[in-house]
Design a protein around this motif. Structure first.
Motif, PDB file in Angstrom:
ATOM      1  N   GLU A 112       0.822  -1.213   0.000  1.00  0.00           N
ATOM      2  CA  GLU A 112       0.000   0.000   0.000  1.00  0.00           C
ATOM      3  C   GLU A 112       0.853   1.259   0.000  1.00  0.00           C
ATOM      4  OE1 GLU A 112      -2.512  -0.376   3.367  1.00  0.00           O
ATOM      5  OE2 GLU A 112      -3.775  -1.958   2.492  1.00  0.00           O
ATOM      6  N   GLU A 113       1.925   1.238   0.800  1.00  0.00           N
ATOM      7  CA  GLU A 113       2.757   2.430   0.937  1.00  0.00           C
ATOM      8  C   GLU A 113       3.951   2.414  -0.012  1.00  0.00           C
ATOM      9  OE1 GLU A 113       3.842   2.973   4.991  1.00  0.00           O
ATOM     10  OE2 GLU A 113       1.775   2.797   5.742  1.00  0.00           O
ATOM     11  N   LYS A 114       4.036   1.338  -0.809  1.00  0.00           N
ATOM     12  CA  LYS A 114       5.129   1.195  -1.787  1.00  0.00           C
ATOM     13  C   LYS A 114       6.501   1.322  -1.126  1.00  0.00           C
ATOM     14  CE  LYS A 114       2.360   0.590  -5.205  1.00  0.00           C
ATOM     15  NZ  LYS A 114       1.184   0.299  -4.362  1.00  0.00           N
ATOM     16  N   ILE A 115       6.635   0.575   0.002  1.00  0.00           N
ATOM     17  CA  ILE A 115       7.914   0.585   0.714  1.00  0.00           C
ATOM     18  C   ILE A 115       8.928  -0.236  -0.081  1.00  0.00           C
ATOM     19  CG2 ILE A 115       9.089  -0.122   2.847  1.00  0.00           C
ATOM     20  CD1 ILE A 115       6.430   0.208   4.274  1.00  0.00           C
ATOM     21  N   PRO A 116      10.118   0.278  -0.297  1.00  0.00           N
ATOM     22  CA  PRO A 116      11.129  -0.477  -1.051  1.00  0.00           C
ATOM     23  C   PRO A 116      11.440  -1.810  -0.369  1.00  0.00           C
ATOM     24  CG  PRO A 116      11.785   1.813  -0.814  1.00  0.00           C
ATOM     25  CD  PRO A 116      10.600   1.621   0.084  1.00  0.00           C
ATOM     26  N   LYS A 170      14.126  -3.315  -0.163  1.00  0.00           N
ATOM     27  CA  LYS A 170      15.397  -3.300   0.564  1.00  0.00           C
ATOM     28  C   LYS A 170      15.217  -2.832   2.008  1.00  0.00           C
ATOM     29  CE  LYS A 170      16.594   1.354  -1.117  1.00  0.00           C
ATOM     30  NZ  LYS A 170      17.573   2.144  -1.886  1.00  0.00           N
ATOM     31  N   LEU A 171      14.160  -2.069   2.264  1.00  0.00           N
ATOM     32  CA  LEU A 171      13.859  -1.649   3.640  1.00  0.00           C
ATOM     33  C   LEU A 171      12.951  -2.665   4.339  1.00  0.00           C
ATOM     34  CD1 LEU A 171      13.215   2.163   3.096  1.00  0.00           C
ATOM     35  CD2 LEU A 171      15.325   1.051   3.843  1.00  0.00           C
ATOM     36  N   TRP A 172      12.070  -3.286   3.569  1.00  0.00           N
ATOM     37  CA  TRP A 172      11.100  -4.223   4.145  1.00  0.00           C
ATOM     38  C   TRP A 172      11.776  -5.460   4.733  1.00  0.00           C
ATOM     39  CZ3 TRP A 172       9.948  -9.223   2.364  1.00  0.00           C
ATOM     40  CH2 TRP A 172       8.836  -9.826   2.973  1.00  0.00           C
ATOM     41  N   ILE A 173      12.942  -5.855   4.208  1.00  0.00           N
ATOM     42  CA  ILE A 173      13.597  -7.074   4.700  1.00  0.00           C
ATOM     43  C   ILE A 173      13.972  -6.963   6.182  1.00  0.00           C
ATOM     44  CG2 ILE A 173      14.464  -7.750   2.428  1.00  0.00           C
ATOM     45  CD1 ILE A 173      17.193  -6.652   3.218  1.00  0.00           C
ATOM     46  N   TYR A 174      14.195  -5.752   6.700  1.00  0.00           N
ATOM     47  CA  TYR A 174      14.501  -5.587   8.126  1.00  0.00           C
ATOM     48  C   TYR A 174      13.277  -5.913   8.978  1.00  0.00           C
ATOM     49  CZ  TYR A 174      18.897  -3.349   6.822  1.00  0.00           C
ATOM     50  OH  TYR A 174      20.146  -3.089   6.320  1.00  0.00           O
ATOM     51  N   ASP A 175      12.115  -5.459   8.499  1.00  0.00           N
ATOM     52  CA  ASP A 175      10.877  -5.708   9.238  1.00  0.00           C
ATOM     53  C   ASP A 175      10.535  -7.195   9.248  1.00  0.00           C
ATOM     54  OD1 ASP A 175       8.505  -5.068  10.641  1.00  0.00           O
ATOM     55  OD2 ASP A 175       7.364  -5.120   8.776  1.00  0.00           O
ATOM     56  N   ILE A 176      10.612  -7.833   8.106  1.00  0.00           N
ATOM     57  CA  ILE A 176      10.254  -9.249   8.015  1.00  0.00           C
ATOM     58  C   ILE A 176      11.276 -10.128   8.726  1.00  0.00           C
ATOM     59  CG2 ILE A 176      11.433  -9.933   5.883  1.00  0.00           C
ATOM     60  CD1 ILE A 176       7.786 -10.708   6.853  1.00  0.00           C
ATOM     61  N   ASN A 177      12.527  -9.702   8.772  1.00  0.00           N
ATOM     62  CA  ASN A 177      13.558 -10.448   9.494  1.00  0.00           C
ATOM     63  C   ASN A 177      13.245 -10.489  10.989  1.00  0.00           C
ATOM     64  OD1 ASN A 177      16.241 -11.760   9.679  1.00  0.00           O
ATOM     65  ND2 ASN A 177      16.783  -9.906  10.805  1.00  0.00           N
ATOM     66  N   GLU A 178      12.759  -9.382  11.514  1.00  0.00           N
ATOM     67  CA  GLU A 178      12.392  -9.324  12.932  1.00  0.00           C
ATOM     68  C   GLU A 178      11.168 -10.184  13.222  1.00  0.00           C
ATOM     69  OE1 GLU A 178      11.179  -5.994  16.319  1.00  0.00           O
ATOM     70  OE2 GLU A 178      11.876  -5.367  14.341  1.00  0.00           O
ATOM     71  N   TYR A 212      21.198  -6.187  -1.104  1.00  0.00           N
ATOM     72  CA  TYR A 212      20.942  -5.607   0.219  1.00  0.00           C
ATOM     73  C   TYR A 212      20.823  -6.746   1.234  1.00  0.00           C
ATOM     74  CZ  TYR A 212      19.474  -1.869  -2.940  1.00  0.00           C
ATOM     75  OH  TYR A 212      19.420  -0.945  -3.953  1.00  0.00           O
ATOM     76  N   SER A 213      21.303  -6.487   2.442  1.00  0.00           N
ATOM     77  CA  SER A 213      21.231  -7.525   3.480  1.00  0.00           C
ATOM     78  C   SER A 213      21.084  -6.880   4.846  1.00  0.00           C
ATOM     79  CB  SER A 213      22.481  -8.409   3.458  1.00  0.00           C
ATOM     80  OG  SER A 213      23.629  -7.659   3.846  1.00  0.00           O
TER      81      SER A 213
END
Length: 316
Positions: free
Chosen positions: A182-186, A188-196, A214-215
């Motif tokens: 919905e917010e078109k979050i990149p 490369k940034l979303w992987i931090y949220d899903i990792n947690e 990206y990692s």
């Protein structure tokens, strides 16, 4: 050594000694020595699961000899407390009853088969002890059944709790994916949220469209992994990819449909593998996300072309 069993032998030996003293028996010295040898042999001989059969044979011989030498027929009753050791199964009970007939026969012989009260006393004692043991066995059986039921309930509760946690994790993942779309979050940034949310040790995202990688903090971009991955999503254990990322559990998924792959994600875990259902949800949602981005880019491109043509028309 069971202290209870040792006490039984001690009191058997003491009873024979007292009977010898009170009866002024001719063979008192031999019986005193035999009583000491009988008790000490039980203390000194090593114990194992089969020695109880050997010791019962010694018990029966000692009681029978003592009954014969003293003439006290009621010494045969000393076999009654030994019954507790052998009330375990049918075979042991038969073994005990067969041997216990020996001192009973000796008592009958000594009394010239005229004294039968000790027979009824012995039988009543054996039946009473067996009844008590049977009741205790039923209580122990009920306790074990209740314990097993509690353990099964505990295991089921853990299983249900794991399922609840898994469903809760999937719900959080879906919310995170919806927010990203919905917010078109990149990505490369979303992987931090899903990792947690997943509790993994790291995520590596290869953006193939822009030739970027990206990692998260704990893992590094290892391009050699791209040479190995195959299929939409795959789990790796004891594989070259595990050595590349230095983790026992790795899951790789490709983003995109058909031959057009937009990117590759690697989930790295050192404790346990990811749930396949969770990985499939992430894969499907990311494919939709990329399709939406692609559709928006095409739409924006068509809009810009239409606008430029309109401007050319107006200028003419």
């Amino acid at each position: 050594m069971n202290i209870f069993q040792a006490l039984i032998r001690f009191f058997i030996a003491i009873t024979v000694v007292l009977a010898t003293i009170n009866g002024n028996i001719e063979y008192s010295g031999a019986l005193f020595s035999l009583s000491g040898i009988y008790f000490l042999s039980y203390l000194l001989v090593p114990k194992n699961p089969n020695t109880k059969y050997l010791f019962l044979l010694f018990d029966i011989l000692f009681i029978s000899i003592s009954t014969y030498l003293t003439g006290y027929v009621h010494l045969s009753l000393l076999t009654v407390p030994l019954f507790v050791e052998f009330v375990r199964n049918y075979r042991d009970t038969v073994y005990f009853l067969a041997l216990s007939c020996v001192p009973l026969f000796v008592s009958s012989y000594v009394s010239y088969f005229s004294e039968f009260t000790f027979l009824t006393i012995t039988l009543s004692g054996l039946i009473g002890i067996y009844g008590l043991y049977h009741s205790l066995s039923n209580i122990e059986k009920q306790f074990k059944e209740a314990k097993n039921e509690m353990e099964n309930l505990y295991i089921k509760n853990i299983s249900y709790q794991e399922k609840i946690n898994q469903q809760d994790k999937i719900l959080k993942i879906l919310k995170s994916l919806n927010k990203m779309r919905e917010e078109k979050i990149p990505l490369k940034l979303w992987i931090y949220d899903i990792n947690e949310i997943l509790g993994t040790d790291g995520i590596v995202y290869f953006d193939l469209l822009n030739s970027r990688c990206y990692s998260t903090e704990k893992v590094k971009c290892e391009k050699d992994a791209l040479k190995i991955i195959e299929g939409d999503f795959q789990f790796y254990h004891n594989h070259d990819i595990n050595r590349i990322f230095n983790a026992p559990y790795v899951c790789g998924i490709t983003i995109g449909k058909g031959e057009e792959i937009d990117g590759v994600l690697f989930f790295v875990s050192k404790l346990k593998p990811l749930n396949p259902e969770t990985v499939k949800i992430i894969k499907d949602q990311l494919d939709l996300y990329m399709l939406e981005l692609s559709a928006e880019k095409i739409s924006q491109k068509d809009s810009s072309i239409t606008a430029s043509r309109q401007e050319e028309t107006d200028s003419n």
